[in-house]
Scaffold this motif. Structure first.
Motif, mmCIF file in Angstrom:
data_model
loop_
_atom_site.group_PDB
_atom_site.id
_atom_site.type_symbol
_atom_site.label_atom_id
_atom_site.label_comp_id
_atom_site.label_asym_id
_atom_site.label_seq_id
_atom_site.Cartn_x
_atom_site.Cartn_y
_atom_site.Cartn_z
ATOM 1 N N GLU A 101 38.923 49.793 41.059
ATOM 2 C CA GLU A 101 39.849 49.190 40.093
ATOM 3 C C GLU A 101 39.834 47.679 40.254
ATOM 4 N N ILE A 102 39.816 46.995 39.110
ATOM 5 C CA ILE A 102 40.035 45.545 39.066
ATOM 6 C C ILE A 102 41.299 45.344 38.257
ATOM 7 N N GLU A 158 33.553 37.667 57.398
ATOM 8 C CA GLU A 158 33.236 38.063 56.031
ATOM 9 C C GLU A 158 32.870 39.534 55.962
ATOM 10 N N ALA A 159 33.242 40.167 54.860
ATOM 11 C CA ALA A 159 32.803 41.530 54.570
ATOM 12 C C ALA A 159 32.040 41.462 53.258
ATOM 13 N N LEU A 160 30.965 42.230 53.158
ATOM 14 C CA LEU A 160 30.158 42.286 51.940
ATOM 15 C C LEU A 160 30.412 43.618 51.252
ATOM 16 N N ILE A 161 30.945 43.555 50.037
ATOM 17 C CA ILE A 161 31.332 44.756 49.302
ATOM 18 C C ILE A 161 30.459 44.884 48.056
ATOM 19 N N PRO A 162 29.619 45.920 47.955
ATOM 20 C CA PRO A 162 28.833 46.114 46.732
ATOM 21 C C PRO A 162 29.760 46.318 45.536
ATOM 22 N N PHE A 163 29.510 45.576 44.459
ATOM 23 C CA PHE A 163 30.318 45.693 43.250
ATOM 24 C C PHE A 163 29.739 46.803 42.389
ATOM 25 N N GLU A 220 32.942 41.401 26.214
ATOM 26 C CA GLU A 220 33.237 42.471 25.256
ATOM 27 C C GLU A 220 33.393 43.821 25.943
ATOM 28 N N ASP A 221 32.584 44.086 26.967
ATOM 29 C CA ASP A 221 32.659 45.350 27.699
ATOM 30 C C ASP A 221 33.851 45.284 28.658
ATOM 31 N N PRO A 222 34.800 46.223 28.557
ATOM 32 C CA PRO A 222 35.990 46.175 29.414
ATOM 33 C C PRO A 222 35.688 46.364 30.897
ATOM 34 N N ASP A 223 34.478 46.845 31.237
ATOM 35 C CA ASP A 223 34.109 47.030 32.641
ATOM 36 C C ASP A 223 33.318 45.846 33.192
ATOM 37 N N GLU A 224 33.231 44.755 32.427
ATOM 38 C CA GLU A 224 32.536 43.557 32.896
ATOM 39 C C GLU A 224 33.531 42.426 33.080
ATOM 40 N N TYR A 225 33.197 41.517 33.991
ATOM 41 C CA TYR A 225 34.070 40.393 34.304
ATOM 42 C C TYR A 225 33.242 39.148 34.517
#
Length: 196
Positions: free
Chosen positions: A150-151, A138-143, A91-96
């Motif tokens: 942007e997604i 591998e690279a670790l990217i904090p979400f 429901e939240d547009p900023d969640e996936y």
């Protein structure tokens, strides 16, 4: 599409309740009374949630047919799996959902290619994208919003604005150190004390 929404923990009390480790952002939807969940191992289910409540910050569930501590303890470490429409979005547009983020191409704001998301690691403090680079490292990217700016699901990409050293530093650490190969995951865990 099937998604793991929880893992059964210890039995709680003597009437068949169990603690659960929630693995969904929508527990009120996925773990509501009446929900029927598949299980891993499959022989443990399907399980129908009879009741749910929060106790001391933990979600407690009782399943239909599970009436005592022994039956509840037998479910320990069972994964609870919900059937989810693959086209559904939170429901939240900023969640996936994790499956929406898997295999997205990761690029910087200036268009430089970083790699492809191969895993989403859910840590207590934050989520991390595990990104496989073209050279196999591998690279670790904090979400977090400050870094993942942007997604774009239509373009299948995640745009990042990494702070200095986040990407380049991980590449440097992947190179030979004292004649031995060191992975960025090992270095991150050693330097930050976080679990993988």
């Amino acid at each position: 599409m099937q998604l793991v929404v929880a893992r059964v923990g210890r039995a709680h009390g003597i009437k068949g309740e169990v603690t659960v480790e929630v693995r969904t952002d929508e527990p009120e939807l996925r773990l509501a009374p009446g929900a029927v969940l598949a299980t891993d191992p499959a022989s443990a289910g399907p399980l129908t949630i009879e009741t749910g409540r929060v106790h001391s910050g933990r979600l407690l569930l009782r399943f239909e047919g599970v009436r005592d501590r022994n039956a509840a303890e037998a479910l320990r470490n069972t994964l609870l799996i919900a059937e989810v429409d693959p086209d559904a979005t939170p429901e939240d547009p900023d969640e996936y959902y994790d499956h929406q983020l898997m295999d997205l191409d990761v690029v910087t704001k200036d268009g430089a290619e970083v790699g492809r998301i191969t895993e989403i690691s859910h840590l207590p403090s934050q989520d991390l994208f595990v990104v496989e680079r073209a050279d196999g490292s591998e690279a670790l990217i904090p979400f977090v919003a400050e870094i993942v700016v942007e997604i774009d699901l239509e373009e299948q990409r995640a745009v990042i604005d990494p702070p200095p050293g986040l990407i380049d530093d991980q590449v440097a650490r992947d190179e030979v150190a004292d004649g031995h190969s060191v992975s960025s995951r090992d270095v991150e865990n050693t330097s930050s004390g976080e679990e993988a």
